[in-house]
Design a protein around this motif. Structure first.
Motif, PDB file in Angstrom:
ATOM      1  N   THR B 182       5.698 -25.743  54.223  1.00  0.00           N
ATOM      2  CA  THR B 182       4.988 -24.559  54.735  1.00  0.00           C
ATOM      3  C   THR B 182       4.320 -23.861  53.560  1.00  0.00           C
ATOM      4  OG1 THR B 182       6.852 -23.011  54.502  1.00  0.00           O
ATOM      5  CG2 THR B 182       6.755 -24.295  56.516  1.00  0.00           C
ATOM      6  N   GLN B 183       3.663 -24.654  52.715  1.00  0.00           N
ATOM      7  CA  GLN B 183       3.199 -24.176  51.407  1.00  0.00           C
ATOM      8  C   GLN B 183       1.745 -23.722  51.428  1.00  0.00           C
ATOM      9  OE1 GLN B 183       1.921 -28.063  52.081  1.00  0.00           O
ATOM     10  NE2 GLN B 183       3.820 -27.395  52.346  1.00  0.00           N
ATOM     11  N   ALA B 184       1.443 -22.849  50.493  1.00  0.00           N
ATOM     12  CA  ALA B 184       0.077 -22.407  50.302  1.00  0.00           C
ATOM     13  C   ALA B 184      -0.613 -23.358  49.330  1.00  0.00           C
ATOM     14  CB  ALA B 184       0.064 -20.979  49.778  1.00  0.00           C
ATOM     15  N   ASP B 185      -0.863 -24.569  49.792  1.00  0.00           N
ATOM     16  CA  ASP B 185      -1.692 -25.510  49.065  1.00  0.00           C
ATOM     17  C   ASP B 185      -1.188 -25.894  47.680  1.00  0.00           C
ATOM     18  OD1 ASP B 185      -3.784 -27.219  48.767  1.00  0.00           O
ATOM     19  OD2 ASP B 185      -5.313 -25.689  48.386  1.00  0.00           O
ATOM     20  N   LEU B 205      -5.832 -15.885  35.829  1.00  0.00           N
ATOM     21  CA  LEU B 205      -5.653 -14.510  35.340  1.00  0.00           C
ATOM     22  C   LEU B 205      -4.220 -14.154  34.940  1.00  0.00           C
ATOM     23  CD1 LEU B 205      -7.866 -12.630  38.000  1.00  0.00           C
ATOM     24  CD2 LEU B 205      -8.590 -13.511  35.775  1.00  0.00           C
ATOM     25  N   ALA B 206      -3.231 -14.666  35.662  1.00  0.00           N
ATOM     26  CA  ALA B 206      -1.861 -14.198  35.454  1.00  0.00           C
ATOM     27  C   ALA B 206      -1.294 -14.615  34.095  1.00  0.00           C
ATOM     28  CB  ALA B 206      -0.958 -14.701  36.574  1.00  0.00           C
ATOM     29  N   HIS B 207      -1.655 -15.831  33.615  1.00  0.00           N
ATOM     30  CA  HIS B 207      -1.135 -16.261  32.314  1.00  0.00           C
ATOM     31  C   HIS B 207      -1.619 -15.325  31.220  1.00  0.00           C
ATOM     32  CE1 HIS B 207       0.621 -20.111  33.613  1.00  0.00           C
ATOM     33  NE2 HIS B 207      -0.364 -20.124  34.495  1.00  0.00           N
ATOM     34  N   GLU B 208      -2.927 -15.014  31.293  1.00  0.00           N
ATOM     35  CA  GLU B 208      -3.521 -14.143  30.273  1.00  0.00           C
ATOM     36  C   GLU B 208      -2.868 -12.766  30.279  1.00  0.00           C
ATOM     37  OE1 GLU B 208      -4.922 -16.022  32.424  1.00  0.00           O
ATOM     38  OE2 GLU B 208      -6.373 -17.336  31.429  1.00  0.00           O
ATOM     39  N   LYS B 209      -2.456 -12.314  31.441  1.00  0.00           N
ATOM     40  CA  LYS B 209      -1.828 -11.002  31.539  1.00  0.00           C
ATOM     41  C   LYS B 209      -0.357 -11.036  31.139  1.00  0.00           C
ATOM     42  CE  LYS B 209      -4.677  -9.110  35.275  1.00  0.00           C
ATOM     43  NZ  LYS B 209      -4.915  -7.770  34.716  1.00  0.00           N
ATOM     44  N   ASP B 315     -12.111  -5.564  47.806  1.00  0.00           N
ATOM     45  CA  ASP B 315     -12.137  -5.265  46.370  1.00  0.00           C
ATOM     46  C   ASP B 315     -11.420  -6.305  45.501  1.00  0.00           C
ATOM     47  OD1 ASP B 315     -13.447  -2.977  47.182  1.00  0.00           O
ATOM     48  OD2 ASP B 315     -11.625  -1.748  47.203  1.00  0.00           O
ATOM     49  N   LEU B 316     -10.956  -7.379  46.096  1.00  0.00           N
ATOM     50  CA  LEU B 316     -10.180  -8.367  45.326  1.00  0.00           C
ATOM     51  C   LEU B 316     -11.058  -9.058  44.271  1.00  0.00           C
ATOM     52  CD1 LEU B 316      -7.276  -9.652  45.376  1.00  0.00           C
ATOM     53  CD2 LEU B 316      -8.340 -11.575  46.566  1.00  0.00           C
ATOM     54  N   HIS B 317     -10.462  -9.288  43.102  1.00  0.00           N
ATOM     55  CA  HIS B 317     -11.145 -10.024  42.032  1.00  0.00           C
ATOM     56  C   HIS B 317     -11.595 -11.395  42.570  1.00  0.00           C
ATOM     57  CE1 HIS B 317     -11.852 -12.115  38.269  1.00  0.00           C
ATOM     58  NE2 HIS B 317     -11.652 -11.005  37.594  1.00  0.00           N
ATOM     59  N   PRO B 318     -12.854 -11.762  42.351  1.00  0.00           N
ATOM     60  CA  PRO B 318     -13.348 -13.028  42.934  1.00  0.00           C
ATOM     61  C   PRO B 318     -12.566 -14.263  42.490  1.00  0.00           C
ATOM     62  CG  PRO B 318     -14.992 -12.002  41.469  1.00  0.00           C
ATOM     63  CD  PRO B 318     -13.899 -11.010  41.662  1.00  0.00           C
ATOM     64  N   ASP B 319     -12.034 -14.259  41.270  1.00  0.00           N
ATOM     65  CA  ASP B 319     -11.227 -15.421  40.839  1.00  0.00           C
ATOM     66  C   ASP B 319      -9.996 -15.585  41.725  1.00  0.00           C
ATOM     67  OD1 ASP B 319     -13.039 -15.678  38.851  1.00  0.00           O
ATOM     68  OD2 ASP B 319     -11.635 -15.388  37.178  1.00  0.00           O
ATOM     69  N   ALA B 322     -11.030 -16.926  45.088  1.00  0.00           N
ATOM     70  CA  ALA B 322     -11.312 -18.356  44.977  1.00  0.00           C
ATOM     71  C   ALA B 322     -10.005 -19.138  44.909  1.00  0.00           C
ATOM     72  CB  ALA B 322     -12.168 -18.623  43.740  1.00  0.00           C
ATOM     73  N   TYR B 323      -9.074 -18.671  44.084  1.00  0.00           N
ATOM     74  CA  TYR B 323      -7.799 -19.373  43.942  1.00  0.00           C
ATOM     75  C   TYR B 323      -7.049 -19.402  45.271  1.00  0.00           C
ATOM     76  CZ  TYR B 323      -2.932 -20.199  42.816  1.00  0.00           C
ATOM     77  OH  TYR B 323      -1.646 -20.681  42.816  1.00  0.00           O
TER      78      TYR B 323
END
Lengths: 315, 354, 199
Positions: B182-185, B205-209, B315-319, B322-323
């Motif tokens: 039941t996974q999100a891809d 984005l998350a790794h960089e943060k 307002d969500l970041h486009p990256d 896309a992800y």
């Protein structure tokens, strides 16, 4: 994150030999305790005549025996008093508080074979690991060195591929040959005095054993030292650390909470940034890198101490 | 084999998550939907909190939530596994963690839902009854030959949501076992054996943060008896639980079928209630990833959610869009949702009534 | 050569350097022979305890003569990667824990040798890897699970199920492969022209 606690009662106290005593804890409510993993420890809280001590001890019983936990304590006459308290004051029926088991010395389940090297009281985690491996039918071998047969705790109970060595009888672990003949995929675990750990580390490296397949139990009991003062910059307190208390214990006694798992310099949870250190930090942990220790930018308050004019840390 | 003899009783719904897609939330299921946004914007954070029971009737009332979709979800899982057994795998050293999971789940369900599940134990002789699925099993704990599947597969065929088991080694967590239907891809078959950073490598984005550094540090000190949880979310067209990379060519085209007329019914917010448990014998960490699907038309019946969902998606970041795989439909979603946003302020927190 | 910065699952490679060991197991293909020669030059004690397994690279480079001239205690040339891996399995049967492992050459060979070493219990962090030569990729189709060797373009057509796949940097050590995902799943037939990315 606060440490989850278990409320227990002392069920048995058994003197194993001149130095070593076994303690058995059961749940105060008569229920089952959680199973645990071989190599896990619990932090035992002691109310030692006004001083609160919290010492980690490896669980030495069978991880599948949920009716009770066993620890095995060696009396350290030169230590700060935790083991002496356990030996002198803890008796059957006493109510105590211990942490949930935490494992910083786990088995690697992928091992084709587990090779255990124990020195003295270092036998305790291996006793639990051997129980666990016996339940799942994995391959293991124990080499156990003590000063003499009288101090060989549990020597009569350890069955299977077990080899004993006694310093007084000039019999020593044939380490080089032993490591050299191990098959690929063997994981080596060592628990014992500092000298033994260094010997095993150096010999394994020289023979080319993969670094990630050689494991060490690196707990250090906090050692006493000269008293010192420390300024806690976040809480705005300056506290005194007496000679027989660790910096972590002194913080807790002053109502300053710090996270911890091992209280032995291995888990890294209690790490503090050093704001100012005019003097010498006595680093005694296994967590910080040599560079971090040399730069005096961080301190592990569970085991490390300070000598000098003034110390300020972020806490 | 685990023979499902489902008993839908008066509570569980008989519905499908594929083909004719008869899945639907009852009005009470909509009210208890775990809406994941506690404010009008979304960005990654290490939003982890203690997994303690709270709010009776909500999805957080128990360690594991069993809801009206339970029986049909388990039937859907059996369907997916029959077609592709690689969706459930356990590396050989993870069997003990599988037993830990059996114990955790059986103890939790029999405690929290005694009307449906019972567990009797005498030493290692266990007797498990799962009434909704019609299962009555006697087995010997720690002896896999007494169960029809390995321990992890056995119990997770009876649990809503995906599970992964992480081994802890070398100061990292390794995803070495899982039941993932039941996974999100993401593909268990591809990712099994990876460490925490590798497994999450494709996340932007998350790794960089530094999100994963902090999350790992936090999880390594996770203790037995003190589980934690967080929410995650994505978007899914149709109530398809199994959005697997393996079958992407089958469900990918559905993303091009949205119109303003059908979007409210077809577009679903997919929320994952993720909970993490330190396991006692194996020292592994069990990761429960429980997916909830809510159609846009159901969610906007809660005015606070309608307003907030519009603002978050807009307002969500486009990256991130896309992800999460909905950049293509974002404008259409915003257009549809805008009808439910009058610009009024929203109260903090996720609950509809607050 | 070095690869551009990428996601955290993409393998990174170093330079082989001699370490103490009871035995030195060295596996290489194609231009990897040069890395092995450099290793022997910087570690004079290695040759007498070295076992080298070598096969030509995916681009045809065959530097067996370089390997043969190094004076290794044992060295064999295999006709292909699968043949080399059978030889490796035999070596691992009675290898000791103190065996140093060195891999050099193309990513496909390095990855498959690493996978087999890991299966016998060698921690992957302790296996030295140096990339030399071809950059073609081994890619697993996430849909049919078939592996296509020596992928040069992105997208490419799966050699098993025929789907057109884009090549991700997401990499599985267990499969020794990068991941390929259908590029036209959402709009069947909308396939961008393949670009030669790996040589």
């Amino acid at each position: 994150m606060s440490v989850a606690k278990l409320l227990v009662r002392v069920a048995e106290v058994e003197k194993i030999n001149d130095l070593i005593t076994r303690f058995r804890f059961v749940a105060r409510d008569g229920g089952l305790l959680p199973a645990f993993s071989g190599g896990a420890h619990v932090v035992v809280e002691m109310e030692d005549h006004g001083t609160r001590r919290m010492n980690p001890y490896s669980l030495s019983g069978d991880p599948e025996d949920r009716t009770g936990y066993e620890i095995t304590v060696r009396r350290d006459d030169a230590g700060r008093g935790g083991s002496i308290y356990m030996h002198r004051h803890v008796s059957p029926g006493m109510e105590m508080v211990i942490s949930h088991p935490v494992n910083l010395f786990p088995l690697d389940g992928r091992a084709k074979k587990h090779l255990f090297l124990a020195g003295g009281i270092g036998i305790t985690p291996f006793k639990a690991m051997i129980h666990q491996l016996s339940h799942i039918g994995a391959k293991w071998e124990l080499h156990y060195a003590t000063r003499n047969p009288a101090l060989c705790a549990y020597g009569d109970q350890l069955k299977g591929p077990v080899h004993f060595y006694y310093d007084d009888l000039k019999s020593f672990i044939p380490l080089r040959d032993l490591l050299a003949r191990q098959p690929l995929g063997t994981h080596v675990y060592c628990c014992g005095p500092k000298g033994m750990l260094s010997w095993v580390r150096a010999t394994a490296a020289e023979l080319g054993l993969p670094e990630h397949s050689v494991h060490f139990e690196e707990f250090t009991a906090p050692q006493p030292g000269a008293p010192f003062d420390v300024e806690l910059t976040l809480t705005g307190k300056t506290i005194h650390v007496p000679s027989h208390q660790s910096l972590l214990e002194a913080m807790e006694a002053n109502g300053v909470d710090a996270p911890y798992l091992c209280r032995g310099g291995a888990c890294g949870q209690c790490e503090c940034q050093v704001v100012k250190a005019e003097g010498q930090i006595l680093h005694r942990d296994h967590w910080l890198t040599d560079e971090e220790k040399a730069s005096n930018s961080k301190i592990m308050p569970c085991v490390s101490r300070f000598e000098g004019r003034s110390l300020a840390i972020e806490r | 084999m685990l023979d499902l003899k489902p008993d839908f009783g008066g509570f569980f719904k008989d519905e499908t998550f594929v083909g004719d897609f008869t899945f639907a939330n009852s009005p009470s299921a909509v009210r208890r939907f775990p809406f994941p946004f506690d404010r009008d914007q979304y960005m990654y954070s290490v939003n982890i909190e203690p997994h303690v029971p709270t709010r009776p009737g909500s999805v957080l009332e128990h360690a594991f939530d069993i809801d009206e979709h339970y029986v049909s979800e388990m039937r859907d899982r059996a369907r997916v596994l029959a077609r592709d057994p690689l969706r459930c795998q356990s590396l050989p050293h993870m069997e003990l963690a599988g037993w830990d999971l059996v114990e955790l789940i059986m103890e939790s369900l029999s405690r929290d839902y005694p009307q449906w599940f019972t567990l009797e134990r005498s030493g290692n002789d266990w007797h498990w009854v799962n009434k909704p699925l019609g299962i009555d099993q006697r087995f010997t704990f720690l002896d896999p030959s007494t169960l029809p599947y390995g321990p992890m597969e056995y119990i997770t065929r009876q649990m809503q949501g995906d599970f992964t088991l992480q081994d802890e080694r070398d100061g990292n967590l390794w995803v070495d076992a899982g039941m993932v239907t039941t996974q999100a891809d993401w593909s268990l078959d591809f990712d099994i054996g990876m460490n925490f950073f590798e497994w999450h490598a494709p996340v932007p984005l998350a790794h960089e943060k530094g999100i994963f550094d902090r999350a790992l540090k936090f999880l390594l000190k996770l203790q037995h008896g003190a589980p934690v949880r967080r929410f995650n979310w994505t978007m899914t067209v149709n109530p398809l639980l199994d959005t697997a990379p393996e079958t992407y060519p089958e469900w990918g085209p559905s993303k091009t079928t949205l119109t303003q007329a059908n979007l409210g019914a077809k577009q679903h917010l997919r929320v994952e209630l993720q909970s993490l448990f330190r396991l006692p014998r194996s020292n592994a960490i069990a990761f429960s990833i429980r997916a909830y699907l809510g159609s846009f038309q159901d969610l906007v019946t809660v005015p606070k959610w309608g307003r907030r969902l519009h603002r978050v998606v807009r307002d969500l970041h486009p990256d991130l869009a896309a992800y999460k795989g909905f950049l293509r439909n974002r404008d259409a979603m915003v257009e549809w949702l805008s009808k439910y946003d009058d610009g009024a302020p929203t109260s903090p927190g996720i609950w509809p009534e607050d | 050569m070095s690869f551009p910065p990428s996601i955290k699952s993409r393998p990174v490679y170093g330079v082989l350097s001699p370490r103490p060991g009871q035995a030195h197991l060295i596996i290489a293909d194609g231009e990897g022979a040069g890395a092995v020669a450099d290793l022997f030059a910087s570690g004079p004690g290695i040759a007498e305890r070295a076992h080298v397994l070598y096969t030509p690279g995916p681009n045809g480079t065959d530097d067996w003569a370089v390997i043969a001239g190094l004076g290794a205690a044992q060295a064999q040339r295999a006709a292909s990667v699968p043949t080399l891996l059978f030889r490796l399995a035999r070596v691992l049967l009675d290898a000791k824990a103190g065996t140093q492992c060195y891999l050099a050459g193309s990513e496909g060979l390095i990855g498959q040798a690493e996978r087999d070493l890991m299966a016998q219990g060698v921690p992957h962090q302790d296996i030295q890897k140096e990339h030399r030569g071809s950059t073609v990729r081994r890619v697993q189709c996430v849909h049919c699970k078939g592996v296509t060797e020596n992928v040069r373009t992105d997208p490419f057509q799966c050699s098993h199920c025929g789907l057109h796949l884009f090549v991700r940097d997401h990499y599985s050590r267990r499969l020794a492969a990068f991941q390929g995902v259908c590029i036209d799943a959402e709009e069947p037939g909308n396939i961008p022209p393949p670009v030669e990315k790996f040589a």
